[in-house]
Write an enzyme that holds these catalytic residues in place. Sequence first.
Site, PDB file in Angstrom:
ATOM      1  N   ALA A 265      -2.751 181.558  40.286  1.00 19.52           N
ATOM      2  CA  ALA A 265      -3.924 181.007  39.883  1.00 19.52           C
ATOM      3  C   ALA A 265      -4.920 181.844  40.676  1.00 19.52           C
ATOM      4  CB  ALA A 265      -4.053 179.440  40.238  1.00 19.52           C
ATOM      5  N   GLU A 267      -9.166 181.520  42.028  1.00 16.92           N
ATOM      6  CA  GLU A 267     -10.041 180.436  42.244  1.00 16.92           C
ATOM      7  C   GLU A 267     -11.540 180.947  41.755  1.00 16.92           C
ATOM      8  OE1 GLU A 267      -9.665 183.413  46.245  1.00 16.92           O
ATOM      9  OE2 GLU A 267      -8.530 182.550  44.563  1.00 16.92           O
ATOM     10  N   ASN A 268     -11.910 181.252  40.499  1.00 20.04           N
ATOM     11  CA  ASN A 268     -12.956 181.363  39.756  1.00 20.04           C
ATOM     12  C   ASN A 268     -14.108 180.513  40.048  1.00 20.04           C
ATOM     13  OD1 ASN A 268     -11.943 183.995  39.060  1.00 20.04           O
ATOM     14  ND2 ASN A 268     -10.947 182.638  37.297  1.00 20.04           N
ATOM     15  N   HIS A 298      -4.714 174.320  46.279  1.00 14.54           N
ATOM     16  CA  HIS A 298      -5.011 175.529  46.974  1.00 14.54           C
ATOM     17  C   HIS A 298      -6.416 175.947  46.169  1.00 14.54           C
ATOM     18  CE1 HIS A 298      -3.584 179.344  48.412  1.00 14.54           C
ATOM     19  NE2 HIS A 298      -4.583 179.880  47.802  1.00 14.54           N
ATOM     20  N   GLU A 299      -6.322 175.987  44.896  1.00 15.81           N
ATOM     21  CA  GLU A 299      -7.632 176.868  44.144  1.00 15.81           C
ATOM     22  C   GLU A 299      -8.894 175.649  44.310  1.00 15.81           C
ATOM     23  OE1 GLU A 299      -7.031 179.688  43.358  1.00 15.81           O
ATOM     24  OE2 GLU A 299      -5.047 179.376  43.479  1.00 15.81           O
ATOM     25  N   HIS A 302     -10.370 176.473  47.607  1.00 19.35           N
ATOM     26  CA  HIS A 302     -11.098 177.894  47.832  1.00 19.35           C
ATOM     27  C   HIS A 302     -12.443 177.547  47.299  1.00 19.35           C
ATOM     28  CE1 HIS A 302      -8.496 181.010  49.037  1.00 19.35           C
ATOM     29  NE2 HIS A 302      -7.402 180.884  47.906  1.00 19.35           N
ATOM     30  N   GLU A 321      -7.025 183.043  52.204  1.00 20.08           N
ATOM     31  CA  GLU A 321      -5.478 182.430  51.564  1.00 20.08           C
ATOM     32  C   GLU A 321      -4.930 181.550  52.527  1.00 20.08           C
ATOM     33  OE1 GLU A 321      -5.325 182.693  48.655  1.00 20.08           O
ATOM     34  OE2 GLU A 321      -6.375 184.256  48.271  1.00 20.08           O
TER      35      GLU A 321
END
Length: 857
Positions: A265, A267-268, A298-299, A302, A321
Amino acid sequence: MPGTNLTREEARQRATLLTVDSYEIDLDLTGAQEGGTYRSVTTVRFDVAEGGGESFIDLVAPTVHEVTLNGDALDTAEVFQDSRIALPGLLPGRNILRVVADCAYTNTGEGLHRFVDPVDDQAYLYTQFEVPDARRVFASFEQPDLKATFQFTVKAPEGWTVISNSPTPEPKDNVWEFEPTPRISSYVTALIVGPYHSVHSVYEKDGQSVPLGIYCRPSLAEHLDADAIFEVTRQGFDWFQEKFDYAYPFKKYDQLFVPEFNAGAMENAGAVTIRDQYVFRSKVTDAAYEVRAATILHELAHMWFGDLVTMEWWNDLWLNESFATYAEAACQAAAPGSKWPHSWTTFANQMKTWAYRQDQLPSTHPIMADISDLDDVLVNFDGITYAKGASVLKQLVAYVGEEAFFKGVQAYFKRHAFGNTRLSDLLGALEETSGRDLKTWSKAWLETAGINVLRPEIETDADGVITSFAIRQEAPALPAGAKGEPTLRPHRIAIGAYDLDGAGKLVRGDRVELDVDGELTAVPQLVGKARPAVLLLNDDDLSYAKVRLDEQSLAVVTEHLGDFTESLPRALCWASAWDMTRDAELATRDYLALVLSGIGKESDIGVVQSLHRQVKLAIDQYAAPTAREALLTRWTEATLAHLRAAEAGSDHQLAWARAFAATARTPEQLDLLDALLDGTQTIEGLAVDTELRWAFVQRLAAVGRFGGSEIAAEYERDKTAAGERHAATARAARPTEAAKAEAWESVVESDKLPNAVQEAVIAGFVQTDQRELLAAYTERYFEALKDVWASRSHEMAQQIAVGLYPAVQVSQDTLDRTDAWLASAEPNAALRRLVSESRSGIERALRAQAADAAAAE
């Protein structure tokens, strides 16, 4: 890679000269259905330091039509070369740049990726910009510390959807004009465009309201379990906002499941893209849902650590990360209502295993890596950057205390919101809240490479009472070619004391937590106590180290590994056994015996599936060649027995079915796969659905039972993008010279395949039981490699360099051929690293094979 690099020094100089204010980006994607190129118009406003000067902006495009700087047209032939537009004569103060270019759609997962769904024949677009690929879509100052606002205007076909970082506006005449973003880095901007299906909701709490969206292709809509995804997302919002004490920093949160995505994935900011394999078309085990949930968390983490506060340069990529990797597991373990409170078991089982493997390669490096240019960072998305870093953050939490850790993180976010930082900024905040001096800790853990080994040294009297207990710490030599020196480190660990209860279960009766430092650390807390059945160092997995068991503990664990009542100590013991096998301290045949004795009692399905993969790898690579077939036979018979004995419809049944399919070899076993496919035989509770069918088809193709017609017939049942990939794998897996030649040509001699199909072909081409057939490709690999690296994009070249390395040819000849190529080809540092890592696997396999052979004598 030709002319597309950027050095740290160049980025530093540019950041000293420039402050970027805003981008206005206008894209015409009305021709997306046909592909080719699209018009990109970028207007950038930026300020230049006193004295002015010259610089450059980044762009990768087939054609640049106009470059206008402060109203003056520049000669594109003079200023545009490779991936840069030169900007001469910059004025002090405000400058305005306008660039008009034709940019290209890609099929590599880099820049603006274009995919056509075979189900509806519609095009679907999405961007992937990390590390340096925003420049493939618009002119940008492509470095993380030149933050700016981004305002996108997109023209797209009628009926399509356009998603970006800002809330989606109502289109006017098929033009979407987005509001500017907050100040963010170019690599977290995004566009997702196409006739996507969507489901919407809202996160609401204490007056806060954040719109939520989930998107996928319509052909996957029936499989999209949006409620489950929203549930995990809301748990993450609750937990992260409480722990970070900072409200979610963007105006909405979309999660877009997109095709042919290279990573898990991305993280935009406010528009996270996720590989659409996480929209499960068939039954999967709970471990797959856990991994998906971890990816979602996770994303989301971020959004604060990476998007709100961003590293100054890529040498702190690890912190981005590692923090998100630590946060995903911590949230799953502690968030109210989480379905995976055992997430630290999964972390030990998967992340730690990845980290330990990476840390023993010749490319091992300090967590805080020296990233001198883009080539360095592109190969640094590795097990040290993610998994070792997260493991060390977990150790840091134990070292400073959880409360102090999160108070420091809260101060860090408030202090640096929408800015850029270095590691010292975070450590300074943690020193303030914990009162600990972290400079020595940082030097030992973040600035050195390698892994320590912890061994217990125990003495008891005649009555079994402990008279002496110490922990010996070792710092093994770094792999040949690695930089640095072996280092002893401070470890905060726990020691668990386990005994068998009346039911034969291993139960922890005592726990000691202490600091280990130096070569030998005494543990007086255990002296005078009765020796337990098992003494487990690093219980609760607080630190990052290889752990060895004393002789008595090893004997008990060998017999009772499946009898630990908790999953985490089991996972730690399984990991220790696997590590010993890889290190040639435990013969493959003995590892197999250990697994077969305990796996039937293993309740954690993620651990079971990891053991399946590890056993197959051990037999394929680490077993003495003369013993390999016998061990495979024993393992395959065991997988079938477990498949038949598993609870009907259970996750374990599905996992054992896949394990059986991976190594089925006798005529009777292959007949069973065929019969399960055509329905003439069934196993109660086992749904032979789309994905499981492909697993069976691919195995039958690999052993020569199925040919092109059977594969084509299966594809007719599943004419989807996933079916296309599975069919490509099956065709490449066939054990014929013609099949291998066709696969090789499509990947190496042609560059037409999209990224996901190329990956699928490589997966089929490399079959461990086709060593003789593949032997001829060793030389062809080395002959082609430099040209592939020079002519393909990074992602596509890396797939080939790693995936087609002759890893199944475990021999001194392969080492010699690799060494000769490394000596003569003069590859750049990134390619040298990838090949050296693969070479290291051959060396390790030869040592393990020798150990396995010796165990038979």
